[in-house]
Design an enzyme around this catalytic site. Structure first.
Site, mmCIF file in Angstrom:
data_model
loop_
_atom_site.group_PDB
_atom_site.id
_atom_site.type_symbol
_atom_site.label_atom_id
_atom_site.label_comp_id
_atom_site.label_asym_id
_atom_site.label_seq_id
_atom_site.Cartn_x
_atom_site.Cartn_y
_atom_site.Cartn_z
ATOM 1 C CE1 TYR A 182 33.446 88.308 57.336
ATOM 2 C CE2 TYR A 182 34.510 86.607 58.631
ATOM 3 C CZ TYR A 182 33.410 87.389 58.355
ATOM 4 O OH TYR A 182 32.271 87.243 59.103
ATOM 5 C CB ALA A 183 40.715 85.342 52.274
ATOM 6 N N GLY B 38 41.548 88.853 48.473
ATOM 7 C CA GLY B 38 42.512 88.913 47.371
ATOM 8 C C GLY B 38 42.585 87.649 46.543
ATOM 9 N N GLY B 39 42.978 86.536 47.154
ATOM 10 C CA GLY B 39 43.048 85.295 46.402
ATOM 11 C C GLY B 39 44.097 84.360 46.943
ATOM 12 C CD GLU C 276 46.958 90.269 46.975
ATOM 13 O OE1 GLU C 276 46.724 90.862 48.026
ATOM 14 O OE2 GLU C 276 46.764 89.059 46.810
ATOM 15 C CG ASP D 201 40.666 80.802 70.007
ATOM 16 O OD1 ASP D 201 41.118 81.579 69.158
ATOM 17 O OD2 ASP D 201 39.460 80.559 70.125
ATOM 18 C CG HIS E 56 45.763 94.696 54.622
ATOM 19 N ND1 HIS E 56 45.465 95.777 53.834
ATOM 20 C CD2 HIS E 56 45.741 93.619 53.806
ATOM 21 C CE1 HIS E 56 45.257 95.357 52.588
ATOM 22 N NE2 HIS E 56 45.428 94.049 52.546
ATOM 23 N NE ARG F 177 49.332 92.581 52.531
ATOM 24 C CZ ARG F 177 48.608 91.499 52.548
ATOM 25 N NH1 ARG F 177 48.520 90.791 53.645
ATOM 26 N NH2 ARG F 177 47.942 91.138 51.482
ATOM 27 C CG HIS G 290 45.887 91.452 57.268
ATOM 28 N ND1 HIS G 290 44.535 91.378 57.033
ATOM 29 C CD2 HIS G 290 46.486 90.806 56.236
ATOM 30 C CE1 HIS G 290 44.321 90.717 55.895
ATOM 31 N NE2 HIS G 290 45.488 90.339 55.408
ATOM 32 N NE ARG H 131 49.907 86.672 55.418
ATOM 33 C CZ ARG H 131 48.968 87.020 54.549
ATOM 34 N NH1 ARG H 131 48.897 86.422 53.366
ATOM 35 N NH2 ARG H 131 48.109 87.963 54.837
ATOM 36 C CB SER I 167 47.603 83.404 54.573
ATOM 37 O OG SER I 167 46.698 84.222 53.891
ATOM 38 C CG LEU I 168 43.363 82.005 51.302
ATOM 39 C CD1 LEU I 168 42.423 82.325 50.145
ATOM 40 C CD2 LEU I 168 42.559 81.570 52.510
HETATM 41 C C1 SIN Z 1 44.129 91.285 50.517
HETATM 42 O O1 SIN Z 1 43.258 90.966 49.717
HETATM 43 O O2 SIN Z 1 44.689 92.381 50.509
HETATM 44 C C2 SIN Z 1 44.512 90.317 51.605
HETATM 45 C C3 SIN Z 1 45.277 89.207 51.046
HETATM 46 C C4 SIN Z 1 46.221 88.653 52.055
HETATM 47 O O3 SIN Z 1 46.221 89.056 53.211
HETATM 48 O O4 SIN Z 1 47.045 87.825 51.678
#
Ligand code: SIN
Length: 524
Positions: A50-51, A53-54, A120, A227, A248, A294, A355, A390, A395-396
């Protein structure tokens, strides 16, 4: 009930988002026998999928030092310098070698040989690589497809991790108490047969993602109930920083939208937050305005909602965008349109949602937890990278870097003599009289957990609210554990037991930290 057969593997990976999948890929390449389980029916179902942004990389005008500064500034200075260094210096090399060269991820370009970098909040440079607004989906699908090609990887969807197997805890041999505690695999529920398998693993990697779904409003999928934190806690691994829950600022405000995320890259393309009566307001709260970190944006929205007696604010992209909205954000455009909002013409009603958990199972630079044999990667882990809050789209990258490093470490130090006597381990115990579960009771328990967390351990916390949460959750915990011991084994029951434990971990951590900073905001 009849016992399911035990399995043995070199590495058991619990979770198949980018962190688990990166670990699996690296381990597969080194020839180790790998089992990957996920409780979801589809392997790709994960937070990664579901990410929008990138993923952070380094653009042409960028340097690791600038990224480090942004991470530490956003994290309120309590980041782990070693983790920040690893991510900032190794991250973009892994993006190039694994995502671009090996997996051929088609990141957007603005010319045939120049990648497009998005912006961002909290970033001093444009440095987010993306595939429009479905970056995670493309990455996740690619990983799963590649993993399916390895004969030494067994992929088990619809398998729920129930409890980490540890010696001496699960051993029948009294002399095992004299040995160093060690994780040796996991009890795993096959969601379809409802039998609990014992999977023995020389090394176990937790990659179960986060816990946003213990809150009433979240951008996470419903399965993200934490979990991994609960199992690691039971197994005795160190867990830290659980009070730092990031909200978020902009999820879609709509009864049926289930916390659908409106990516921060939308503000990166110029969108501005406005009140119901059309006023921009972020200038009042931060020099970075709508692109502040954020936690600051979230609290500003909360305050404006309170001042205007409203349940939402608006995000206005239509008036400010200098891009082709439909082309840049096709998924957000289509989804909002389904709910009757044309984002090319009108403002989007938004509200903050839980988030990301910045804390988790404490690990070192190689993903090692405090419990021998147990590694942890991705959101469920705490490398210390994020400190108190964060930085967007890290995170990715953290999942990719620590997933890969963890498997490298295991392969380099693989020690099959990290042995245990399988016959000494207890088989799963089924209660004599297994009670049918009543979905109404499970639903009500979840409503109680989620509303308690939202109202008392949410965006704005006070000691009184947290104390109330602790009391209510402790009572629920007592009821749920009793119910769990008597119930017929089922994935929903396991989730509930883990969820209440995670809610308590967050609440106790928040109560234990009198210093409000970053995403742990305490009103005095
Ligand atoms: C977003 O696209 O706003 C989420 C990206 C993130 O949580 O790092």
């Amino acid at each position: 009930m009849q016992q399911a057969e035990a399995q043995k593997t070199d590495i058991l990976i619990i979770g198949c988002g980018i962190a688990g999948a990166s670990a699996a890929l690296e381990a597969a390449k080194s020839g180790l026998k790998v089992v990957v389980i996920t409780k979801n029916d589809e392997l790709k179902e994960s937070n990664t999928f579901y990410a929008q942004g990138g993923i952070v990389s380094l653009g042409p005008d960028d340097r690791p030092e600038l990224l480090k500064e942004d991470i530490i500034q956003t994290g309120d200075g309590i980041n782990n310098p070693e983790a920040v260094e690893i991510l900032s210096t190794e991250g973009n090399k892994m993006v190039d070698s694994i995502l671009i060269d090996e997996l051929d991820i088609p990141f957007m370009k603005n010319s045939p040989d120049s990648l497009d970098y998005a912006q961002e909040g909290g970033h001093s440079r444009r440095r987010i690589l993306h595939i429009r607004d479905t970056t995670g989906r493309t990455i996740e699908e690619k990983f799963v497809a590649v993993l399916k090609g390895y004969s030494n990887v067994t992929l088990l969807p619809a398998h729920t991790a129930v409890d980490l197997l540890t010696v001496p805890h699960h051993s029948k041999n009294p002399t095992s108490f004299y040995r160093e505690p060690r994780c040796i695999g996991c009890y795993v529920l096959d969601n379809k047969t409802k039998k609990v398998k014992t999977i023995f693993a020389t090394y176990t990697v937790l990659a179960t993602g986060g816990c946003g779904a213990v809150y009433l409003y979240t951008s996470n999928p419903k399965g993200a109930i934490g979990d991994g934190y609960a199992m690691a806690y039971h197994a005795g691994a160190r867990i830290v920083n659980m009070e730092y829950i990031q909200f978020h600022p902009t999820s879609l405000f709509h009864r049926d939208a289930d916390g659908f995320l409106i990516s921060e890259t939308v503000r990166g393309e110029g969108a501005r937050l406005i009140t119901k009566d059309g006023r921009t307001f972020m200038d009042k709260y931060s020099e970075q305005k709508d692109l502040a970190p954020r936690d600051e944006v979230t609290r500003a929205i909360y305050e404006e909602m309170t001042n205007t007696d409203s349940n939402y604010v608006y995000l206005d992209l239509a008036s400010y965008a200098k891009i082709d909205i439909k082309k840049r954000f096709p998924h957000i455009y289509q989804t909002c349109l389904r709910y009757g909002i044309d984002i090319t013409k009108e403002s989007i009603p938004v509200v903050p949602a839980a988030h990301y958990c910045c804390g988790g199972v404490l690990v070192d630079g190689w993903g090692r937890s405090s419990l021998s044999g147990l590694y942890s990667v991705g959101e469920v882990s705490c490398t210390g990278l994020h400190g108190a809050n964060r930085l967007a789209s890290t995170s990715l990258l953290e999942g990719l870097v620590w997933g890969t490093r963890t498997a490298q470490h295991i392969a380099a130090h693989f020690n099959p003599v990290a042995k245990f006597a399988v016959r000494d381990i207890h088989q799963w115990y089924y209660p004599e009289k297994e009670e049918e579960t009543d979905p109404a009771l499970i639903n009500q328990d979840w409503i109680s957990i989620r509303s308690t967390m939202w109202n008392y351990a949410g965006i704005i916390r006070t000691t009184k609210r947290l104390e109330r949460a602790r009391a209510d959750l402790n009572y629920l915990h007592h009821r749920i554990v009793k119910f769990y011991k008597e119930a017929r084994m089922d994935a929903n029951v396991v989730d509930l037991k883990h969820g209440i434990q995670v809610a308590l971990l967050i609440t106790y951590a928040a109560l234990g930290n009198p210093i409000g900073r970053g995403s742990h905001y305490l009103k005095t």
